[in-house]
Structure formats: C-alpha cells, structure tokens
Design an enzyme around this catalytic site. Structure first.
Site, PDB file in Angstrom:
ATOM      1  N   GLU A 162      -4.483   5.629  -1.236  1.00  0.00           N
ATOM      2  CA  GLU A 162      -3.356   5.999  -0.655  1.00  0.00           C
ATOM      3  C   GLU A 162      -3.070   6.398  -2.185  1.00  0.00           C
ATOM      4  OE1 GLU A 162      -1.943   7.780   2.116  1.00  0.00           O
ATOM      5  OE2 GLU A 162      -1.348   8.349   0.097  1.00  0.00           O
ATOM      6  N   LYS A 222      -7.772   2.948  -7.295  1.00  0.00           N
ATOM      7  CA  LYS A 222      -6.713   2.902  -6.872  1.00  0.00           C
ATOM      8  C   LYS A 222      -6.109   1.757  -7.489  1.00  0.00           C
ATOM      9  CE  LYS A 222      -3.554   2.313  -3.848  1.00  0.00           C
ATOM     10  NZ  LYS A 222      -2.017   3.019  -3.347  1.00  0.00           N
ATOM     11  N   CYS A 278       2.982  -2.446  -4.148  1.00  0.00           N
ATOM     12  CA  CYS A 278       1.822  -2.051  -4.812  1.00  0.00           C
ATOM     13  C   CYS A 278       1.595  -2.802  -5.795  1.00  0.00           C
ATOM     14  CB  CYS A 278       1.235  -0.639  -5.257  1.00  0.00           C
ATOM     15  SG  CYS A 278       1.449  -0.060  -3.141  1.00  0.00           S
TER      16      CYS A 278
HETATM   17  C1  UDX Z   1       3.170   3.074  -6.417  1.00  0.00           C
HETATM   18  C2  UDX Z   1       2.100   4.619  -6.725  1.00  0.00           C
HETATM   19  O1  UDX Z   1       2.979   5.637  -7.789  1.00  0.00           O
HETATM   20  C3  UDX Z   1       1.261   4.647  -5.690  1.00  0.00           C
HETATM   21  O2  UDX Z   1       0.724   6.161  -6.415  1.00  0.00           O
HETATM   22  C4  UDX Z   1       1.085   4.186  -4.992  1.00  0.00           C
HETATM   23  O3  UDX Z   1       0.423   4.307  -4.030  1.00  0.00           O
HETATM   24  C5  UDX Z   1       1.788   2.994  -4.376  1.00  0.00           C
HETATM   25  O4  UDX Z   1       2.763   2.306  -5.332  1.00  0.00           O
HETATM   26  P1  UDX Z   1       5.731   3.492  -5.281  1.00  0.00           P
HETATM   27  O5  UDX Z   1       5.446   1.626  -5.518  1.00  0.00           O
HETATM   28  O6  UDX Z   1       6.491   3.620  -3.729  1.00  0.00           O
HETATM   29  O7  UDX Z   1       4.247   3.833  -5.461  1.00  0.00           O
HETATM   30  O8  UDX Z   1       6.855   3.247  -6.185  1.00  0.00           O
HETATM   31  P2  UDX Z   1       6.803   3.926  -8.128  1.00  0.00           P
HETATM   32  O9  UDX Z   1       7.348   5.439  -8.221  1.00  0.00           O
HETATM   33  O10 UDX Z   1       5.422   3.544  -8.756  1.00  0.00           O
HETATM   34  O11 UDX Z   1       7.733   2.886  -8.609  1.00  0.00           O
HETATM   35  C6  UDX Z   1       7.138   1.707  -8.447  1.00  0.00           C
HETATM   36  C7  UDX Z   1       7.964   1.161  -9.178  1.00  0.00           C
HETATM   37  O12 UDX Z   1       8.323   0.429 -11.089  1.00  0.00           O
HETATM   38  C8  UDX Z   1       9.553   1.020  -8.667  1.00  0.00           C
HETATM   39  O13 UDX Z   1      10.344  -0.168  -8.940  1.00  0.00           O
HETATM   40  C9  UDX Z   1      10.336   1.765  -9.474  1.00  0.00           C
HETATM   41  O14 UDX Z   1      12.246   2.044 -10.048  1.00  0.00           O
HETATM   42  C10 UDX Z   1       9.679   1.285 -10.964  1.00  0.00           C
HETATM   43  N1  UDX Z   1       9.885   2.801 -12.582  1.00  0.00           N
HETATM   44  C11 UDX Z   1       8.727   3.625 -12.094  1.00  0.00           C
HETATM   45  C12 UDX Z   1      10.845   1.627 -13.544  1.00  0.00           C
HETATM   46  O15 UDX Z   1      10.902   0.785 -13.124  1.00  0.00           O
HETATM   47  N2  UDX Z   1      10.406   2.803 -14.194  1.00  0.00           N
HETATM   48  C13 UDX Z   1       9.811   4.309 -14.146  1.00  0.00           C
HETATM   49  O16 UDX Z   1       9.217   4.610 -15.356  1.00  0.00           O
HETATM   50  C14 UDX Z   1       8.832   4.191 -13.220  1.00  0.00           C
END
Ligand code: UDX
Ligand code: ADP
Length: 464
Positions: A162, A222, A278
């Site tokens: 996913e 992944k 994740c």
């Molecule tokens: C992530 C992956 O993006 C997704 O493809 C996978 O399936 C699951 O893990 P998710 O954990 O839901 O998704 O959120 P994501 O948008 O990736 O953000 C993860 C963390 O990184 C968040 O805490 C977010 O705030 C942080 N983040 C993200 C930052 O601090 N800075 C950024 O520029 C981007």
C-alpha cells in the site's frame, strides 16, 4: 479468472479505505472486510457516517455509496475467508517490543495468525494478497504455512503493498502513482493470480500504472519507498539545525533546492519530526534485515534517518525548556495538534507524544487541543510509551475540546500538527489569554510569523 468475492482481514487505516475504493470501483465484486475487533466493525457499520472509526477526508462518501451494496463489514472472519476467492491480509505489523529483534523487526504475529486461519478454514483455492507493510520474504512464510497446514487447496500468494498516505488516502487510492503487484510469474497459476488482481485494479487505474514484479522486489520496494521519503525529511531536518545556527532560513533553502527538477519540491518541509505507522517501522525493519545479512554499513546508513528524527523531536522539546528560562516545572504548555499529520485521527509515532513526554519529565503541564484525536487516545499513547505511571500521565496531560480553552493561561504554545484550521484562529484573542511573554513554538512552520510578531508573540519556527 474473474474474481467475484473478496475478503479483507483487518479493518484498519489500510484495509478500510482500500476496500471501500475497490468496492466502489467494482460494483460486481462482493467485498467483505472482517476484523476481530467487534467495536471497530460496529463503527464501520454505523448509520451516522461521522462515526466511522477512521477519519479520512472523502471516505464517508465512498462508504455511503458502496456499503450494503457490495461492501460489507463483519466479525465473521471464517465465513468470509471461505466464501472469498481472493483474500487481502491487512492486519497490523508493529515493531516487535519483545524478544529477538526487539525494537527493530516487524512483529509478524498477526500476519501469521491470519495465514493459519486461512489454512484452517479454506475449502477452495484462494489467492492471498499481502497488503500490510511486511518485511521482505514474508510472502514466503505465508506460502509455507498455507502449503503445509492447508486442506490440500491451492494458494497463490501475491504482494500488493500500500502506498496511500493518510489524510490523502482517498485521492491516493483513486489516482495512484502506481499499483505494485508482486507474484510468481514462473507458473501458470501464479500468472493467473497476478492477472486476477491486475483486473480488479484495471477497473479504474490505467494499465501503464500497474506494475508487476517478483514478490521480493515488490516487498522491498515498499520498504525502500518509505525509507527514501523519510530520508528526505531527516535530511531537511538536519539542515534546519544548521540554519538555526547560522541565520539561513530552511524554508528558503528547501524552495531553492526543490526547484532543481532532479530533487523536486515534495517532502522538504522541515518539521518537529516525522511520525506515522510506517516510516520508523519500515526503516527499522530495513536496518534489521541489513544487519541480519551482515551488511553493517547499509544498516548504519539507514539507521541515521531514525536517529536524526529522534534528535529533532528532542531538540524541539529542549528548545522549549531552554527558552522558558530553563524551567517548565509548574508551567503550562499548550499543544495545538496531536495527530502525526493533518487530516487524520491517527497518532501512531506522532512527534507530539515524544515532545509531551520530554516536557512531562520536567513536570510541565500539557494542555492539548486536536480537532480529531480523543482524550482517551492521547492517554493511551503516553501509557504505551510507558515512561511513567498512568496516573502521572493523567495528571500532567490535559485535553481540551476547545482551542481557546487549551491556550488559557498557557506560558507557551507548540504546534505539533499542521491542521489548516489553526491558521484561522483569532490570534489576538489567544495572545490576550496567554501568560506574557507569550511564546509560539511552531513545529510545522505553518503559522504567519510576521502577523504573530506584530501582535507581540515571541515566535520560534523550525530552521530559522
Ligand atoms: C507514508 C507514505 O507516504 C505512504 O506512501 C505509505 O503508504 C505509508 O507511509 P503516511 O505515514 O500516511 O504515509 O504520511 P506521510 O505524508 O508520508 O507523512 C509521514 C510523516 O512525515 C508525517 O509525520 C509528516 O508530517 C512528516 N513529513 C512529511 C514532514 O515532516 N515533512 C515533509 O516534508 C513531509
Ligand atoms: P493498518 O494501519 O495497517 O491498517 P490498523 O491497526 O489500523 O493497521 O488495522 C489493523 C486491523 O487488523 C486492526 O483493526 C486489528 O483488529 C485487525 N486484526 C489483526 N489481526 C487480525 C486477525 N487475525 N483477524 C482479523 N482482524 C485482525
């Protein structure tokens, strides 16, 4: 093979939204999502769509369209397994908190239980699809269990990781960058299984965006995708500390480097640290796999992405303490946000938990407002961290259902999640309610610095 019946084991953040979209786009396929957690299933079946167990923008509309038509939520796991031709395993795979690989390896207990249950119940051939985030070679373990304990029926194992991100899950599912399907294309049954899953996604995903690989490539992709994304966040966060020490502005640096088309602008937002179910889990898993193979340099390289993230959370909390004249004992720090990112009620590995914990070590009182996270969940998060007795967590962490109440009398405010609504608050009113000097620690760089400073706030962002 034309699949008519799907079962998904696990009605969580992955299983729920993914099956809702598969059912929406394939009205002729019956999709049954099962879970051992009866409350969760009851919530998925709730007539009031605001009561769904997961907050995800747009999810309620898709559930409203498909539920009762070809989308069903049930606790009857065995019945749904037996009735299905294709079974998604979408259960949780947390980091192990015991035994070998403690704190690093993924705990496959729930996946293995699923495999055993499928083996016990199945009376006809099944395609089994691993959907949870899993360490490489898990499909092999599932195959082994199914082949040796099953009722002589044929099981084809596919990996279909996913890539949805919470908060944007419905868009990510509707218009995915790619769908990845790993399978054994060396046998005709394997090819048929791959094709059956390709056909399900082809209902709405263009063929060129559906990628088929061998099982191990799919599983490793992944972990790697998440490791690369997390690495970008740790890289910009590492720079944020350097910017603070030198007078550069990390947002300007991010913009400048992001305009290089080879680097690109996404995932360059400096923050208090990444969270979510994740990133940390997958990297720790990657590190564990590399270490198990004796690849120490590879393991160390990726481990630093996590160490930098821990450092960033720590640094944020320490900066609050130092700025508040090196003591927060008896002071109130208001938190805006507890979820690990905006537009979700998920709090797993949220930076807020760790920052709160560090401040509570210094006997500060934390008053939290989050638009979607319940007080019970916040207490559960701290209790899971298990650094102090539960009654102390309850004493030091307070929850407010109104942001202005959370900020009443606070010595400082810290933004832990980038909820859009924070930008629309009456900041003059907030200033009037807070102790002076009023400090804002913006862990997401989302508030309007100039406007806040004009009111009289002392503003500290990340990396400037
Ligand atoms: C992530 C992956 O993006 C997704 O493809 C996978 O399936 C699951 O893990 P998710 O954990 O839901 O998704 O959120 P994501 O948008 O990736 O953000 C993860 C963390 O990184 C968040 O805490 C977010 O705030 C942080 N983040 C993200 C930052 O601090 N800075 C950024 O520029 C981007
Ligand atoms: P994810 O983010 O991976 O979707 P969640 O924790 O949100 O993780 O969801 C996983 C779900 O799987 C939980 O609701 C849990 O109750 C369910 N689950 C775990 N093991 C089983 C099992 N053997 N049978 C049915 N459901 C299970």
């Amino acid at each position: 093979m034309n699949i008519k019946s799907i079962c998904c084991i696990g009605a969580g953040y992955v299983g729920g939204p993914t099956m809702a979209v598969i059912a929406q786009k394939n009205p002729d396929i019956k999709v049954t999502v099962v879970d051992l957690n009866a409350q969760r299933i009851a919530d998925w079946n709730h007539t009031d769509l605001k009561k769904l167990p997961i907050y995800e923008p747009g999810l309620d509309e898709v559930v409203a369209e498909a539920r009762g038509r070809n989308l069903f939520f049930s606790t009857e796991v065995d019945k749904a397994i037996d009735a299905a031709e294709l079974i998604f395993i979408s259960v949780n795979t947390p980091t192990k908190n015991y035994g070998a690989g403690k704190g690093m390896a993924a705990d496959l207990k729930y996946v293995e239980l699923c495999a055993r249950q499928i083996a016990k119940v199945a009376t006809s051939d099944k395609i089994v699809v691993e959907k949870s985030t899993l360490p490489v070679k898990t499909a092999e373990a599932i195959q082994n269990i199914l082949d040796h304990t099953g009722n002589g029926v044929d099981f084809q194992i596919l990996s279909n990781p996913e890539f949805l991100a919470e908060g944007t899950a419905m868009r990510d599912l509707a218009v995915p960058d790619r769908v990845l399907i790993g399978g054994d294309s060396s046998s005709s049954k394997g090819q048929q299984a791959i094709q059956a899953l390709v056909d399900i996604y082809s209902s709405w995903v263009p063929k060129e965006n559906i990628l088929t690989t061998n099982v191990w490539s799919s599983e490793l992709s992944k972990l790697t995708a998440n490791a690369f994304l997390a690495q970008r966040v740790s890289s910009i966060n590492a720079l944020s500390e350097l910017c603070e020490a030198t007078g550069a502005d990390v947002q300007e640096v991010a913009k400048a480097i992001g305009m290089d088309s080879r680097i690109g602008p996404k995932f360059l937002q400096a923050s208090v640290g990444f969270g979510g179910s994740c990133f940390q889990k997958d990297i720790l898993n990657l590190v564990y796999i590399a270490k198990s193979l004796g690849l120490d340099e590879v393991a160390d390289y990726w481990h630093h992405v996590i160490l930098m993230n821990n450092h960033q959370r720590d640094r944020f909390a320490k900066n609050i303490i130092k700025t508040l004249y090196s003591t927060v004992n008896g002071k109130t720090i208001a938190f805006l946000g507890w979820a690990f990112k905006k537009d979700t009620n998920d709090t797993r590995e949220s930076a807020a938990i760790y920052v709160a914990d560090l401040l509570m070590d210094e006997q500060a009182t934390i008053k939290v407002f989050d638009p979607k996270v319940t007080a019970t969940q916040m207490q559960a998060d701290l209790n899971y961290l298990n650094t102090r007795p539960e009654d102390e967590n309850a004493t030091y962490l307070k929850t407010e259902r109104d942001p202005y109440a959370a900020l009443e009398g606070a010595h400082a405010l810290a933004v832990l999640t980038e909820w859009d609504e924070f930008k629309t608050y009456d900041w003059q009113r907030i200033y009037n309610k807070m102790q002076k000097p009023a400090f804002v620690f913006d862990g997401r760089n989302v508030l309007d610095r100039a406007a806040l400073e004009t009111i009289g706030f002392i503003y500290k962002g990340i990396g400037s």
